[in-house]
Design a protein around this motif. Structure first.
Motif, PDB file in Angstrom:
ATOM      1  N   GLU A 214     -19.244 -55.844   3.018  1.00  0.00           N
ATOM      2  CA  GLU A 214     -18.900 -56.701   4.158  1.00  0.00           C
ATOM      3  C   GLU A 214     -20.158 -57.264   4.810  1.00  0.00           C
ATOM      4  O   GLU A 214     -20.193 -58.435   5.199  1.00  0.00           O
ATOM      5  N   ARG A 215     -21.187 -56.444   4.937  1.00  0.00           N
ATOM      6  CA  ARG A 215     -22.439 -56.917   5.531  1.00  0.00           C
ATOM      7  C   ARG A 215     -23.067 -58.006   4.668  1.00  0.00           C
ATOM      8  O   ARG A 215     -23.592 -59.000   5.182  1.00  0.00           O
ATOM      9  N   ALA A 216     -22.997 -57.838   3.346  1.00  0.00           N
ATOM     10  CA  ALA A 216     -23.538 -58.840   2.432  1.00  0.00           C
ATOM     11  C   ALA A 216     -22.735 -60.148   2.532  1.00  0.00           C
ATOM     12  O   ALA A 216     -23.313 -61.239   2.525  1.00  0.00           O
ATOM     13  N   ILE A 217     -21.420 -60.034   2.620  1.00  0.00           N
ATOM     14  CA  ILE A 217     -20.570 -61.220   2.763  1.00  0.00           C
ATOM     15  C   ILE A 217     -20.888 -61.933   4.067  1.00  0.00           C
ATOM     16  O   ILE A 217     -20.994 -63.161   4.113  1.00  0.00           O
ATOM     17  N   PHE A 218     -21.070 -61.174   5.150  1.00  0.00           N
ATOM     18  CA  PHE A 218     -21.386 -61.776   6.442  1.00  0.00           C
ATOM     19  C   PHE A 218     -22.726 -62.497   6.379  1.00  0.00           C
ATOM     20  O   PHE A 218     -22.853 -63.632   6.853  1.00  0.00           O
ATOM     21  N   GLN A 219     -23.716 -61.856   5.798  1.00  0.00           N
ATOM     22  CA  GLN A 219     -25.041 -62.475   5.691  1.00  0.00           C
ATOM     23  C   GLN A 219     -24.972 -63.743   4.849  1.00  0.00           C
ATOM     24  O   GLN A 219     -25.580 -64.761   5.190  1.00  0.00           O
ATOM     25  N   ASN A 220     -24.213 -63.700   3.768  1.00  0.00           N
ATOM     26  CA  ASN A 220     -24.044 -64.873   2.909  1.00  0.00           C
ATOM     27  C   ASN A 220     -23.354 -66.012   3.673  1.00  0.00           C
ATOM     28  O   ASN A 220     -23.740 -67.176   3.560  1.00  0.00           O
ATOM     29  N   LEU A 221     -22.355 -65.671   4.463  1.00  0.00           N
ATOM     30  CA  LEU A 221     -21.644 -66.653   5.282  1.00  0.00           C
ATOM     31  C   LEU A 221     -22.602 -67.334   6.257  1.00  0.00           C
ATOM     32  O   LEU A 221     -22.576 -68.557   6.418  1.00  0.00           O
TER      33      LEU A 221
END
Length: 157
Positions: A89-96
């Motif tokens: 989730e943290r990686a997805i947020f950072q990517n977003l």
């Protein structure tokens, strides 16, 4: 493309109407409450304003990011260990954030939207991001400078 009976219409604060699949909309706790309180059936006409869910506190720009988050969350394989899910989730947020070239204002609006729409995973990822930024600062002054917080020198007792 989704069949009309499988979508929910949502209008942002700046007047844009989004047709959101029920699968995506179900990630937003607010939609459950709205559907129950409005007793809106899934058969609705496209021109019936009463069947459009208002998102008074979310702009279209932020809602697009929310939808991107929701779509990305659907790709997470289940079941994941809590630690692995949190990291993903943290990686997805950072990517977003990277893809949207988000600034601090966008991040805070996204957190507010997550709270308003009752999307716990997005709220948690957003607040964790801000906490990580704060933890990366080496002093109170650095935090003030990072977030452009004015300090007038007054101390309340």
């Amino acid at each position: 493309m989704s069949h009309p009976s499988e979508t929910l219409q949502m209008r942002t604060s700046d007047g844009f109407v989004f047709h959101v699949s029920l699968e995506v909309a179900q990630q937003m706790g607010m939609t459950h409450s709205w559907l129950q309180s409005e007793r809106v059936g899934l058969e609705r006409s496209d021109d019936d304003d009463a069947n459009i869910m208002p998102l008074d506190r979310v702009s279209s720009e932020i809602f697009r990011l929310v939808l991107n988050w929701c779509h990305a969350m659907q790709t997470i394989e289940k079941p994941l260990e809590p630690k692995d899910k949190l990291l993903q989730e943290r990686a997805i947020f950072q990517n977003l954030l990277t893809e949207s070239n988000a600034n601090d204002s966008t991040i805070f609006e996204l957190i507010i939207a997550a709270d308003y729409l009752n999307i716990e995973s997005l709220l948690q990822a957003g607040t964790q991001h801000v906490a990580d930024v704060i933890n990366g600062c080496d002093s109170v002054e650095a935090i003030r400078e990072r977030f452009n917080i004015m300090y007038d020198g007054a101390v309340d007792n």
